[in-house]
Design an enzyme around this catalytic site. Structure first.
Site, short mmCIF file in Angstrom:
data_model
loop_
_atom_site.label_atom_id
_atom_site.label_comp_id
_atom_site.label_asym_id
_atom_site.label_seq_id
_atom_site.Cartn_x
_atom_site.Cartn_y
_atom_site.Cartn_z
N ARG A 93 -1.07 -1.64 -6.79
CA ARG A 93 -1.44 -2.80 -6.03
C ARG A 93 -2.62 -3.63 -6.57
O ARG A 93 -2.35 -5.10 -6.68
CB ARG A 93 -1.87 -2.13 -4.62
CG ARG A 93 -2.36 -3.35 -3.73
CD ARG A 93 -2.71 -2.63 -2.33
NE ARG A 93 -3.47 -3.33 -1.47
CZ ARG A 93 -3.02 -4.35 -0.58
NH1 ARG A 93 -1.75 -4.54 -0.50
NH2 ARG A 93 -3.77 -4.84 0.35
N HIS A 128 -4.88 -9.33 3.24
CA HIS A 128 -6.14 -9.31 3.33
C HIS A 128 -6.41 -10.44 4.58
O HIS A 128 -6.04 -11.31 4.67
CB HIS A 128 -7.07 -9.59 1.92
CG HIS A 128 -6.78 -8.55 1.08
ND1 HIS A 128 -7.31 -8.94 -0.24
CD2 HIS A 128 -6.55 -7.38 1.00
CE1 HIS A 128 -7.01 -7.65 -1.04
NE2 HIS A 128 -6.90 -6.82 -0.20
N HIS A 170 -2.95 3.30 -5.67
CA HIS A 170 -3.34 1.91 -5.64
C HIS A 170 -3.83 1.11 -6.68
O HIS A 170 -3.80 -0.01 -6.52
CB HIS A 170 -4.80 2.32 -4.47
CG HIS A 170 -5.11 1.26 -3.76
ND1 HIS A 170 -4.10 0.96 -2.55
CD2 HIS A 170 -5.98 0.30 -3.59
CE1 HIS A 170 -4.80 -0.02 -1.70
NE2 HIS A 170 -5.88 -0.38 -2.31
N ARG A 222 0.89 -1.18 0.04
CA ARG A 222 -0.04 -0.09 0.08
C ARG A 222 1.01 1.32 0.00
O ARG A 222 2.12 1.24 0.11
CB ARG A 222 -0.79 0.01 1.31
CG ARG A 222 -1.78 -1.13 1.33
CD ARG A 222 -2.61 -0.97 2.44
NE ARG A 222 -3.68 -2.12 2.48
CZ ARG A 222 -3.55 -3.27 3.13
NH1 ARG A 222 -2.33 -3.68 3.69
NH2 ARG A 222 -4.57 -4.20 3.11
N LYS A 252 -2.24 -2.64 7.24
CA LYS A 252 -3.67 -2.26 7.72
C LYS A 252 -4.06 -3.30 8.98
O LYS A 252 -3.79 -4.60 8.63
CB LYS A 252 -4.35 -2.26 6.44
CG LYS A 252 -5.92 -1.73 6.75
CD LYS A 252 -6.53 -1.87 5.19
CE LYS A 252 -8.01 -1.15 5.51
NZ LYS A 252 -8.63 -1.02 4.34
N TYR A 277 -10.57 -9.50 -7.42
CA TYR A 277 -9.68 -9.58 -8.50
C TYR A 277 -10.04 -10.71 -9.45
O TYR A 277 -9.62 -10.48 -10.50
CB TYR A 277 -8.32 -9.50 -7.86
CG TYR A 277 -7.94 -8.52 -7.17
CD1 TYR A 277 -7.60 -7.19 -7.61
CD2 TYR A 277 -7.58 -8.76 -5.87
CE1 TYR A 277 -7.41 -6.13 -6.86
CE2 TYR A 277 -7.37 -7.47 -5.05
CZ TYR A 277 -7.29 -6.39 -5.43
OH TYR A 277 -6.85 -5.16 -4.86
#
Length: 467
Positions: free
Chosen positions: A416, A439, A413, A282, A307, A448
């Site tokens: 990514r 994630h 982003h 990120r 995150k 995706y």
């Protein structure tokens, strides 16, 4: 160009009506050609004059890039220049050395880095805010918009969020939404507000402000926390359901578009963009990367405090190893120069600086992508070199996408998103991609699968192509 040393541009020079124009005349013409506003030209010339004096007696065609960098370093120590003044100084020197003098030796200098990476981190930036007491950040809110007693619930809210280890972004976002709620229900006091006031505020956001569903849900989360944890009155009778957030497909670049984008990027920002595409990091994970987290021996990068506060490991792209090593050599020289003038420290989280007093000056704790300027720590008053501001990379990537003619909403982003999609196209399983992206749930990674070109599956052909 020796006549640069014979005239002074402290005031705009009168143009020569006859004879050969002076170097300052020609520099003024460059400023006009670059559409520098007339009221700023005098200051550009003042900055250029300071540089000429710094490298004297060298001609502008003879100046080496090391001299330019030394000039910028000297001014990076000065706290009197604002962000825009530092950028103006860099632009003034670039126009003087490159556009006017056509100095080939300085063309390879990373001008974008010096212009964009000099933006100081504000006190409320998440990196800086960790060193500031949460109540002090609330006190910085505009006093004219709410009375002091209205700020007390916000201070309690910020203190509660910090104590429970919520991220700084979440803390700032929740305080901001609750502050807006206070202004919405005014003159009613916060303690007198009810679930009906919350419903009215959320309806106002959707109808009047026309915010996105995710934004409305974010405001609702902040108010639910406020009423439950601060006011002690959970919103049990709230008759307002969460807004349904429609699924959004990510912006994914094709491999050709990635090549075209990266071809427009060079220097530090080019390296950062390549690293983000090559690792899936990120934006903030990239700018906060520290030297000790780059493991050349094992060919990996450890992403710390991502995150959700989680760490993870991503592969170090082999193609970027040599570029990254050369970059770190330059950063080390910058760090040693900072140590020589009594600076050279960085901010360390979680009271590590108290546990290891020498750690802030150690090489492994320095940022891989440091700011081009030193900043004064708001708490201790020390000169520190923080990481560069993330907005600089965002601006450069957007400009590069326009230059490459990519007709998509390209931002940092998107690199990514492209990383994840291209890995799935290459046959990697979705759980591997989930771990690389950090994630928590594979359902997040599943987005995706809707945008990739599946190998072995023939693409759907439009009927119009069959006509």
């Amino acid at each position: 160009m020796t006549n640069f040393h014979k005239t002074s541009p402290t005031t705009l020079p009168e143009r020569r009506e006859t004879g050969r124009p002076s170097s300052w005349d020609r520099y003024l013409s460059v400023l006009e050609a670059q559409r520098i506003p007339e009221n700023q030209r005098r200051w550009y010339m003042v900055r250029a004059e300071a540089f000429v004096a710094f490298v004297k007696p060298a001609r502008m065609t003879e100046v080496e890039s090391e001299q330019v960098v030394a000039f910028f370093h000297r001014h990076s120590l000065e706290q009197s220049l604002s962000d825009w003044q530092f950028r103006q100084m860099v632009e003034a020197v670039q126009l003087l050395v490159i556009d006017l003098a056509d100095n080939r030796a300085c063309r390879s200098l990373d001008w974008d880095y010096w212009k964009e990476a000099g933006q100081a981190l504000a006190v409320d930036h998440p990196t800086m805010a960790q060193a500031v007491h949460p109540e002090a950040l609330v006190s910085a809110l505009p006093r004219y918009q709410a009375s002091a007693d209205q700020h007390e619930p916000l201070k309690t809210l910020a203190h509660s969020l910090r104590a429970r280890r919520y991220s700084l972004r979440t803390e700032q976002t929740y305080v901001d939404w609750c502050h807006r709620f206070i202004l919405f229900v005014r003159p009613k006091r916060m303690q007198e507000s009810s679930a009906q006031d919350v419903e009215a505020f959320l309806a106002h956001l959707a109808v009047e402000r026309q915010v996105a569903a995710s934004t409305q849900n974010q405001a609702l989360n902040a108010l639910v926390y406020l009423f439950k944890e601060v006011l002690g009155r959970p919103l049990a009778d709230l008759q307002f359901g969460r807004a349904k957030r429609p699924p959004r497909l990510p912006v994914v670049l094709s491999r050709d578009e990635v090549r075209a984008l990266l071809a427009e990027l060079s220097g530090v920002y080019g390296l950062m963009a390549r690293l983000m595409y090559g690792t899936g990091m990120r934006l903030m994970e990239c700018v906060r990367l520290r030297v000790g987290d780059v493991d050349f021996g094992n060919g990996r990068i450890v992403v710390r405090d991502g995150k959700g506060g989680k760490d993870r490991v991503v592969p170090l792209p082999e193609r970027l190893v040599e570029d990254l090593k050369r970059h770190l050599q330059d950063v080390r020289g910058l760090h040693e120069g900072d140590l020589a003038v009594g600076a050279g420290t960085v901010y360390l989280p979680d009271a590590l600086a108290r546990k290891y007093p020498n750690a802030p000056q150690e090489w492994i704790w320095q940022y891989v992508f440091p700011s081009s300027r030193l900043s004064t720590d708001p708490k201790l008053g020390k000169l520190r070199r923080h990481h560069l501001h993330e907005s600089g990379l965002q601006r450069v990537i957007k400009a590069a996408a326009m230059q490459a003619g990519i007709a998509k909403r390209v931002n940092s982003h998107a690199l990514r998103h492209s990383f994840a999609t291209h890995l799935l196209e290459a046959g990697y399983d979705i759980r591997t991609v989930q771990e690389l992206l950090g994630h928590a749930d594979v359902s997040t990674t599943m987005i995706y699968t809707h945008v990739l070109n599946r190998g072995g599956v023939p693409p759907v052909r439009s009927p119009v192509d069959e006509l």
